[in-house]
Design an enzyme around this catalytic site. Sequence first.
Site, PDB file in Angstrom:
ATOM      1  N   CYS A   2      24.139 -20.961   1.500  1.00  0.00           N
ATOM      2  CA  CYS A   2      24.503 -19.516   1.314  1.00  0.00           C
ATOM      3  C   CYS A   2      24.446 -19.183   2.878  1.00  0.00           C
ATOM      4  O   CYS A   2      23.445 -19.346   3.797  1.00  0.00           O
ATOM      5  CB  CYS A   2      23.811 -18.695   0.386  1.00  0.00           C
ATOM      6  SG  CYS A   2      24.220 -19.368  -1.152  1.00  0.00           S
ATOM      7  N   ARG A  27      27.221 -24.458   7.490  1.00  0.00           N
ATOM      8  CA  ARG A  27      25.869 -24.752   6.489  1.00  0.00           C
ATOM      9  C   ARG A  27      26.249 -25.179   5.478  1.00  0.00           C
ATOM     10  O   ARG A  27      25.262 -25.635   4.714  1.00  0.00           O
ATOM     11  CB  ARG A  27      25.555 -23.193   6.321  1.00  0.00           C
ATOM     12  CG  ARG A  27      25.036 -22.410   7.657  1.00  0.00           C
ATOM     13  CD  ARG A  27      24.677 -20.960   7.189  1.00  0.00           C
ATOM     14  NE  ARG A  27      23.615 -20.703   6.618  1.00  0.00           N
ATOM     15  CZ  ARG A  27      22.249 -20.120   6.898  1.00  0.00           C
ATOM     16  NH1 ARG A  27      22.209 -20.288   8.074  1.00  0.00           N
ATOM     17  NH2 ARG A  27      21.450 -20.165   6.220  1.00  0.00           N
ATOM     18  N   TRP A  73      26.606 -21.427  -1.603  1.00  0.00           N
ATOM     19  CA  TRP A  73      26.499 -22.821  -2.203  1.00  0.00           C
ATOM     20  C   TRP A  73      25.809 -22.721  -3.454  1.00  0.00           C
ATOM     21  O   TRP A  73      24.715 -22.094  -3.812  1.00  0.00           O
ATOM     22  CB  TRP A  73      25.650 -23.512  -1.331  1.00  0.00           C
ATOM     23  CG  TRP A  73      25.457 -25.035  -1.285  1.00  0.00           C
ATOM     24  CD1 TRP A  73      26.012 -25.795  -0.906  1.00  0.00           C
ATOM     25  CD2 TRP A  73      24.178 -25.552  -1.934  1.00  0.00           C
ATOM     26  NE1 TRP A  73      25.602 -27.180  -0.986  1.00  0.00           N
ATOM     27  CE2 TRP A  73      24.223 -27.013  -1.893  1.00  0.00           C
ATOM     28  CE3 TRP A  73      23.055 -25.002  -2.744  1.00  0.00           C
ATOM     29  CZ2 TRP A  73      23.569 -27.737  -2.479  1.00  0.00           C
ATOM     30  CZ3 TRP A  73      22.294 -26.090  -3.378  1.00  0.00           C
ATOM     31  CH2 TRP A  73      22.572 -27.361  -3.207  1.00  0.00           C
ATOM     32  N   ASN A  99      21.442 -14.481  -0.422  1.00  0.00           N
ATOM     33  CA  ASN A  99      20.948 -16.224  -0.149  1.00  0.00           C
ATOM     34  C   ASN A  99      19.477 -16.154  -0.693  1.00  0.00           C
ATOM     35  O   ASN A  99      18.833 -15.393  -0.808  1.00  0.00           O
ATOM     36  CB  ASN A  99      20.775 -16.100   1.352  1.00  0.00           C
ATOM     37  CG  ASN A  99      22.057 -16.278   2.097  1.00  0.00           C
ATOM     38  OD1 ASN A  99      23.168 -16.152   1.483  1.00  0.00           O
ATOM     39  ND2 ASN A  99      21.791 -16.538   3.383  1.00  0.00           N
ATOM     40  N   GLY A 100      19.276 -17.481  -1.371  1.00  0.00           N
ATOM     41  CA  GLY A 100      17.921 -17.609  -1.908  1.00  0.00           C
ATOM     42  C   GLY A 100      18.042 -17.615  -3.645  1.00  0.00           C
ATOM     43  O   GLY A 100      19.383 -17.699  -4.110  1.00  0.00           O
ATOM     44  N   GLU A 485      17.198 -44.153   8.368  1.00  0.00           N
ATOM     45  CA  GLU A 485      18.044 -42.988   8.884  1.00  0.00           C
ATOM     46  C   GLU A 485      19.537 -43.382   8.841  1.00  0.00           C
ATOM     47  O   GLU A 485      20.561 -42.735   8.631  1.00  0.00           O
ATOM     48  CB  GLU A 485      17.581 -42.674  10.305  1.00  0.00           C
ATOM     49  CG  GLU A 485      18.221 -41.535  11.120  1.00  0.00           C
ATOM     50  CD  GLU A 485      18.542 -40.337  10.166  1.00  0.00           C
ATOM     51  OE1 GLU A 485      17.877 -40.273   9.212  1.00  0.00           O
ATOM     52  OE2 GLU A 485      19.445 -39.608  10.538  1.00  0.00           O
ATOM     53  N   LYS A 489      22.537 -41.546   7.069  1.00  0.00           N
ATOM     54  CA  LYS A 489      23.875 -41.191   7.902  1.00  0.00           C
ATOM     55  C   LYS A 489      24.890 -41.709   7.256  1.00  0.00           C
ATOM     56  O   LYS A 489      25.958 -40.901   6.851  1.00  0.00           O
ATOM     57  CB  LYS A 489      23.550 -41.666   9.302  1.00  0.00           C
ATOM     58  CG  LYS A 489      23.815 -40.840  10.224  1.00  0.00           C
ATOM     59  CD  LYS A 489      23.088 -39.624  10.679  1.00  0.00           C
ATOM     60  CE  LYS A 489      22.534 -38.873   9.348  1.00  0.00           C
ATOM     61  NZ  LYS A 489      21.413 -37.995   9.849  1.00  0.00           N
ATOM     62  N   GLU A 492      25.539 -40.087   3.499  1.00  0.00           N
ATOM     63  CA  GLU A 492      25.864 -38.619   3.472  1.00  0.00           C
ATOM     64  C   GLU A 492      27.398 -38.304   4.035  1.00  0.00           C
ATOM     65  O   GLU A 492      28.025 -37.445   3.680  1.00  0.00           O
ATOM     66  CB  GLU A 492      24.993 -37.755   4.236  1.00  0.00           C
ATOM     67  CG  GLU A 492      24.795 -38.087   5.731  1.00  0.00           C
ATOM     68  CD  GLU A 492      23.714 -36.963   5.872  1.00  0.00           C
ATOM     69  OE1 GLU A 492      23.328 -35.961   5.248  1.00  0.00           O
ATOM     70  OE2 GLU A 492      22.876 -37.316   7.111  1.00  0.00           O
ATOM     71  N   HIS A 508      12.333 -59.689  -1.539  1.00  0.00           N
ATOM     72  CA  HIS A 508      11.647 -58.968  -2.832  1.00  0.00           C
ATOM     73  C   HIS A 508      12.677 -58.322  -3.809  1.00  0.00           C
ATOM     74  O   HIS A 508      12.164 -57.615  -4.827  1.00  0.00           O
ATOM     75  CB  HIS A 508      10.333 -58.418  -2.545  1.00  0.00           C
ATOM     76  CG  HIS A 508       9.555 -58.966  -1.895  1.00  0.00           C
ATOM     77  ND1 HIS A 508       8.715 -60.078  -2.311  1.00  0.00           N
ATOM     78  CD2 HIS A 508       9.082 -58.914  -0.443  1.00  0.00           C
ATOM     79  CE1 HIS A 508       7.813 -60.510  -1.499  1.00  0.00           C
ATOM     80  NE2 HIS A 508       7.988 -59.681  -0.268  1.00  0.00           N
ATOM     81  N   LYS A 607      23.552 -27.504   5.500  1.00  0.00           N
ATOM     82  CA  LYS A 607      23.078 -27.584   6.654  1.00  0.00           C
ATOM     83  C   LYS A 607      21.408 -27.333   6.465  1.00  0.00           C
ATOM     84  O   LYS A 607      20.484 -27.910   6.945  1.00  0.00           O
ATOM     85  CB  LYS A 607      23.523 -27.120   7.625  1.00  0.00           C
ATOM     86  CG  LYS A 607      22.927 -27.041   8.986  1.00  0.00           C
ATOM     87  CD  LYS A 607      23.187 -28.588   9.499  1.00  0.00           C
ATOM     88  CE  LYS A 607      22.328 -28.929  10.829  1.00  0.00           C
ATOM     89  NZ  LYS A 607      22.119 -30.510  10.872  1.00  0.00           N
TER      90      LYS A 607
HETATM   91  O1  M6R Z   1      16.399 -28.495   8.449  1.00  0.00           O
HETATM   92  P1  M6R Z   1      15.419 -29.803   8.000  1.00  0.00           P
HETATM   93  O2  M6R Z   1      15.050 -30.688   9.290  1.00  0.00           O
HETATM   94  O3  M6R Z   1      14.089 -29.243   7.666  1.00  0.00           O
HETATM   95  O4  M6R Z   1      16.543 -30.376   7.060  1.00  0.00           O
HETATM   96  C1  M6R Z   1      15.969 -31.505   6.078  1.00  0.00           C
HETATM   97  C2  M6R Z   1      16.952 -32.280   5.616  1.00  0.00           C
HETATM   98  O5  M6R Z   1      17.720 -31.351   4.573  1.00  0.00           O
HETATM   99  C3  M6R Z   1      18.030 -32.850   6.534  1.00  0.00           C
HETATM  100  O6  M6R Z   1      17.150 -33.654   7.598  1.00  0.00           O
HETATM  101  C4  M6R Z   1      19.221 -33.697   5.849  1.00  0.00           C
HETATM  102  O7  M6R Z   1      18.434 -34.759   5.329  1.00  0.00           O
HETATM  103  C5  M6R Z   1      20.359 -34.011   6.824  1.00  0.00           C
HETATM  104  N1  M6R Z   1      21.745 -33.902   6.213  1.00  0.00           N
HETATM  105  C6  M6R Z   1      20.402 -35.556   7.105  1.00  0.00           C
HETATM  106  O8  M6R Z   1      21.302 -35.800   8.174  1.00  0.00           O
END
Ligand code: M6R
Length: 612
Positions: A2, A27, A73, A99-100, A485, A489, A492, A508, A607
């Site tokens: 949000c 965000r 959100w 927010n929250g 990672e 990537k 997502e 395995h 975000k």
């Molecule tokens: O702001 P942060 O680094 O704490 O966020 C953690 C994860 O939410 C963030 O890295 C998320 O996995 C990304 N979308 C990855 O690209």
Amino acid sequence: MCGIVGYIGPGDAKSIVISGLKRLEYRGYDSSGIAFIDDDSIIIKKKSGKVSSLDSVVKKDKIEGLCIGHTRWATHGLPNDLNAHPHFSMNKNLAVIHNGVIENYLTIKEGLVNRGYKFVSETDTEVLINLIQDVQTNEKTGLFKSIQLALSQVVGAYSIAVIDKKNSEKIVVAKKGSPLIIGVGNNENFIASDPAPFLNYTKNVIYLKDNEIAEVSASEIKIKNIKNKSKRPYIEKLNIELEAIEKGNYETFMLKEIYEQPKAIVETLRGRISSDFKRTRLRGLNENIDFLKNVKKIIIIACGTSWHAGLVGEYLIEGIARIPVEVEYASEFLYRDPLISTNDMVIAISQSGETADTLSALKLAKQRGAFVYGICNVVGSSIARSAGVGTYTHAGPEIGVASTKSFTSQVTVLILIALYLNTLKERNSSIKITELTKELVQISDKMSRTIDDINDKIIKISELYKDAKNFLYLGRGISFPVALEGALKLKEISYIHAEGYPAAEMKHGPIALIDKNMPTVIIATNKSNYEKVLINAEEIKARSGKLIAIVNKNDKQMSKIADHVIEIAETNNFLSPLITTLPLQLLSYHIAKMRGCNVDQPRNLAKSVTVE
Ligand code: M6R
């Protein structure tokens, strides 16, 4: 997640708030809305979908004086028009954006229902605004006091902005555990959950602290805490340029941020390495030198990409400084009654500095007496403030939801920490610290060259594999977290299922998946395990799998096995994640673009994840 934006002053409130909401789109959100006062009534306009849908609904409205806006959100209730913010109080005298999460909203709601309140949405937010109305009616208090009293009954995290139709001269904002920033203008003021919406109007900001409530009018800002103690507003100057939050000539923020990485690393290193390359300087560590000489264990807590950076950190700190490291998902750490001693250092890594799981885990570590250290990108963020001591990555604003430059800059800070801890006690004398540090200083050039060299080839490879259903990513040693990672990537932003595995672990289980339709990306750059990785590559080819290998320039052997090789600049094993991650980011980027995906705002993702 949000986003909050608000304006009060003589300017064009509507366009300031709507363009502010657009700046918050990165965000991640599913609906948006605004509230303003017209003819002594509050008007709320809201719409599910993009801010552009809201745009058309408010086209004819003239908004003067004050306006608040929100991107939602969904947490409580579907992402539809009804659940979108702002929300009215039942008497329609008040409106709120939030927010929250209000954790005890059901209990509060029950009480309100018993007192005759009716609800039109499924949200916790509508419960909060009706609680404020209830206090206002029963206690005969003004808006500020009513919010103070209502919030003292609330459990959870929030940043809120409330307007009252009887007073169009002010917005009341409050915060606990979720950011709220006031932009201080000249006879006009702004509020937002991050500075992006008002950066082109002012760089003077007040970061509201937890449990503080502010009454914001065009000419004045009054702050008190929840217990009614007055606080002096502390105005800080933001050090962010507008272009840092704009795409410039790039098609997307993600591509811009991939290309920005060499520059980001230079910023991360700035002023932190001595000119003879013998010492690293990190103020947060320097100030705690006596503790660090005897530190027994380091626990790294983080989520998502930051967790992957933490795993790289484990290889770095154990390898360079010989101190045991554990890396934990913040959410798991939080709920397993972890063993922490006062001789332990807990490092919380977070780009946004707002991730709720990481923030709560950090607070737990602090309560248990550990030395807590934050690695954050966003200056003044909740994790940075809560840790009190730490290192900023200085990567500049990251707008794309997929973390790219934040990963490489977090890894860079972890390299600095490992080097620092080594020199503190010469914990591993076999490491040539000066050489390694020199190479680190030069790494940004190698990163730039690599990105330029590989991009075209990766576009061609992406064409071939863009329709794959699954991908496997393999790496050994320090390249294993890079493989994780790479897989994250891809999944997502392109919605292709992808798994990261330690290369040797493939036999395995995941090897069962290998056939002619299964592409595997393998990282084969590290001398110490190169031969072993070759064997893993042969195992894939023996089962007709398609193999994309990331190799050092002039590699001889892997080129004979793999279907495609992507050559990158060679560097020290400890620094290799800063380069090996680049082809993986570009591969996921191009595949996602070719599949028509919105890479900057992938579906369902946010975000900064401010709910646990
Ligand atoms: O702001 P942060 O680094 O704490 O966020 C953690 C994860 O939410 C963030 O890295 C998320 O996995 C990304 N979308 C990855 O690209």
